[in-house]
Design a protein around this motif. Structure first.
Motif, short mmCIF file in Angstrom:
data_model
loop_
_atom_site.label_atom_id
_atom_site.label_comp_id
_atom_site.label_asym_id
_atom_site.label_seq_id
_atom_site.Cartn_x
_atom_site.Cartn_y
_atom_site.Cartn_z
N UNK B 32 3.12 10.03 16.56
CA UNK B 32 4.08 9.42 15.65
C UNK B 32 3.34 8.54 14.66
N UNK B 33 3.78 8.62 13.46
CA UNK B 33 3.15 7.80 12.44
C UNK B 33 3.84 6.45 12.39
N UNK B 34 3.01 5.42 12.35
CA UNK B 34 3.57 4.07 12.28
C UNK B 34 3.20 3.43 10.96
N UNK B 35 3.83 2.32 10.72
CA UNK B 35 3.64 1.66 9.43
C UNK B 35 2.24 1.10 9.32
N UNK B 36 1.73 1.09 8.12
CA UNK B 36 0.44 0.50 7.82
C UNK B 36 0.68 -0.50 6.69
N UNK B 37 0.08 -1.64 6.82
CA UNK B 37 0.27 -2.67 5.79
C UNK B 37 -1.06 -2.91 5.10
N UNK B 38 -1.03 -2.86 3.80
CA UNK B 38 -2.26 -2.98 3.02
C UNK B 38 -2.27 -4.31 2.29
N UNK B 39 -3.42 -4.95 2.35
CA UNK B 39 -3.54 -6.27 1.72
C UNK B 39 -4.59 -6.25 0.61
N UNK B 40 -4.19 -6.77 -0.53
CA UNK B 40 -5.17 -7.12 -1.55
C UNK B 40 -4.79 -8.51 -2.01
N UNK B 41 -5.52 -9.01 -2.94
CA UNK B 41 -5.11 -10.30 -3.50
C UNK B 41 -3.88 -10.10 -4.37
N UNK B 51 -19.49 -10.19 -12.26
CA UNK B 51 -19.07 -9.17 -11.30
C UNK B 51 -17.92 -9.72 -10.48
N UNK B 52 -17.09 -8.83 -10.00
CA UNK B 52 -16.02 -9.30 -9.12
C UNK B 52 -15.81 -8.30 -8.00
N UNK B 53 -15.55 -8.84 -6.84
CA UNK B 53 -15.30 -8.02 -5.67
C UNK B 53 -13.80 -8.00 -5.44
N UNK B 54 -13.24 -6.79 -5.49
CA UNK B 54 -11.81 -6.65 -5.21
C UNK B 54 -11.69 -6.18 -3.77
N UNK B 55 -11.09 -7.00 -2.96
CA UNK B 55 -11.05 -6.66 -1.55
C UNK B 55 -9.73 -5.96 -1.21
N UNK B 56 -9.82 -5.13 -0.22
CA UNK B 56 -8.65 -4.38 0.24
C UNK B 56 -8.81 -4.17 1.73
N UNK B 57 -7.82 -4.56 2.48
CA UNK B 57 -7.88 -4.32 3.91
C UNK B 57 -6.50 -3.87 4.38
N UNK B 58 -6.43 -3.41 5.59
CA UNK B 58 -5.12 -2.94 6.06
C UNK B 58 -4.93 -3.34 7.51
N UNK B 59 -3.69 -3.31 7.92
CA UNK B 59 -3.36 -3.56 9.32
C UNK B 59 -2.56 -2.38 9.84
N UNK B 60 -2.99 -1.83 10.94
CA UNK B 60 -2.15 -0.85 11.63
C UNK B 60 -2.38 -1.02 13.12
N UNK B 61 -1.44 -0.48 13.87
CA UNK B 61 -1.48 -0.73 15.31
C UNK B 61 -2.52 0.11 16.03
N UNK B 62 -3.02 1.14 15.37
CA UNK B 62 -3.97 2.03 16.05
C UNK B 62 -5.41 1.63 15.76
N UNK B 63 -6.29 2.26 16.54
CA UNK B 63 -7.72 2.10 16.25
C UNK B 63 -8.02 2.71 14.89
N UNK B 64 -9.08 2.24 14.28
CA UNK B 64 -9.48 2.82 13.01
C UNK B 64 -9.98 4.24 13.29
#
Lengths: 157, 244
Positions: B32-41, B51-64
């Protein structure tokens, strides 16, 4: 005496309300498709409502600060007035209250003057100054008059 | 699959065969696919040429998972369409080599730690725009892409509210300072008056000329105002004597 007292309190509260409304309402500059206040510069382009925070200009922050300060001073003046009403000796003048209120009026005047001088840089020159800006200008003489009355007035009771 | 095997080993010792088979069957089903939440600034400010670093990370309940993907797209200010500038899939990053960020984009993230950051080099005014990051961690694919707005400035503007706060704080601080100084002065003056009255009473108590003569020079060592006060009192006393 009571009528005079109520009158001056009413004048003070009226000035305070005008200050508060003009600080918060988004109508310092109005136009066909946009309105702006001291905090945001909102415009409607292609049916899309878009607001830009007021972080671009240093002077707008000075206006914000002056308006907030005038509100704070006016509130302090009202509190001090009620304190002095009960503690002042007979025949004394409300110097402290009057000082605070006159300071409040000077602050709002400075803010409005800065806005008048600098607004062409922030908003398009085609737009007219809005009613919140006029309210700020009306609040200035009201606050000044009530401050002067405080200084002139002697405590009777 | 490893998880399933492990559970089967552990469960096999105690429970019946039927039970763990059914558990394993459940895990083998299309997950089953579950929700994934993605974070940026939300918004980033940068100087021209930096130079600038644009970060992006995510949260999901499963292992990467190994199939984790990151993709960045860019929409210039005023444009309607966005173009893809970066994609990470199958353990390899693919960067823009034709578009606006040719040779200026670098992958600096760590997919194993759910980090899909990119580094933009040598920024120009034309780079103003919205950067959207989308991440997938199969089977978690349901999520909304997150956007960060990049603003390139000649000089970084002062944050909203800093000057406002500074002015208000300065004026109110001044007010408090005046009140404190006022009360301090009143306190000091009150103490001086108290001291004078005490010394006056003391003299009265002794009532001798000699003690007075000794006290006056002792006072005059202090500041001239005290000397004056002492002198004026002396005068007063003399006048009193005259009256007598």
């Amino acid at each position: 005496m009571l009528i005079l007292l109520l009158g001056i309190v009413f004048l003070h509260v009226a000035a305070l309300v005008l200050l508060f409304v003009s600080t918060t309402v988004s109508a310092w500059t109005t136009g066909a498709a946009r309105s702006s206040d001291l905090w945001h510069n909102c415009s409607t382009t292609n049916g899309e409502f878009h607001c830009e925070p007021a972080s671009t200009g240093e002077w707008i922050q000075a206006v914000q600060a002056l308006m907030i300060l005038s509100i704070i001073f006016s509130v302090i003046a009202l509190i001090v007035f009620f304190c002095q009403l009960f503690t002042l000796q007979k025949g004394g003048r409300f110097f402290l209250t009057g000082t605070f209120q006159i300071f409040a009026s000077l602050f709002v005047m400075s803010g409005a003057v800065i806005y008048t001088v600098m607004s062409p840089k922030w908003v398009a020159p085609t737009e007219t100054l809005g009613w919140a800006y006029i309210l700020a200008w009306v609040a200035f003489p009201l606050a000044l008059i009530s401050g002067l009355i405080y200084v002139i007035l002697r405590k009777r009771e | 699959r490893v998880l399933c095997w492990l559970t089967s080993v552990i469960q096999g010792r105690w429970s019946s065969e039927l039970l763990w088979v059914s558990a394993c069957e459940y895990l083998k089903l299309p997950q089953q696919s579950e929700a994934i939440v993605i974070y940026t600034g939300w918004e980033r400010h940068a100087l021209v040429g930096s130079d600038i670093r644009l970060s992006c990370s995510f949260f999901s309940w499963r292992w990467t998972s190994e199939d984790v993907t990151f993709s960045w797209s860019y929409r210039p200010d005023g444009a309607r369409d966005s173009i893809s500038i970066f994609h990470y899939t199958g353990g390899a990053p693919y960067v823009d080599n034709k578009g606006p960020f040719r040779d200026r984009l670098e992958f600096v993230g760590n997919p194993a730690r759910r980090d899909g950051s990119i580094l933009l080099k040598n920024l120009d005014y034309g780079d103003n725009g919205t950067f959207t990051c989308d991440a997938k961690n199969p089977p978690d694919i349901v999520g909304r892409a997150s956007s960060v707005r990049l603003l390139v400035f000649e000089k970084v503007p002062i944050q909203a509210g800093v000057i406002t706060g500074a002015i208000i704080g300065a004026v109110l601080g001044l007010l408090v300072l005046i009140v404190v100084i006022y009360y301090l002065m009143r306190f000091l003056v009150a103490r001086r008056v108290f001291n004078l009255s005490v010394s006056k009473h003391g003299r009265k108590g002794k009532g001798k000329e000699g003690s007075q003569q000794r006290q006056v020079p002792a006072l005059s060592i202090g500041d001239p105002s005290k000397l004056k006060a002492a002198a004026s009192e002396k005068k007063k006393q003399e006048s009193r004597k005259d009256k007598k």
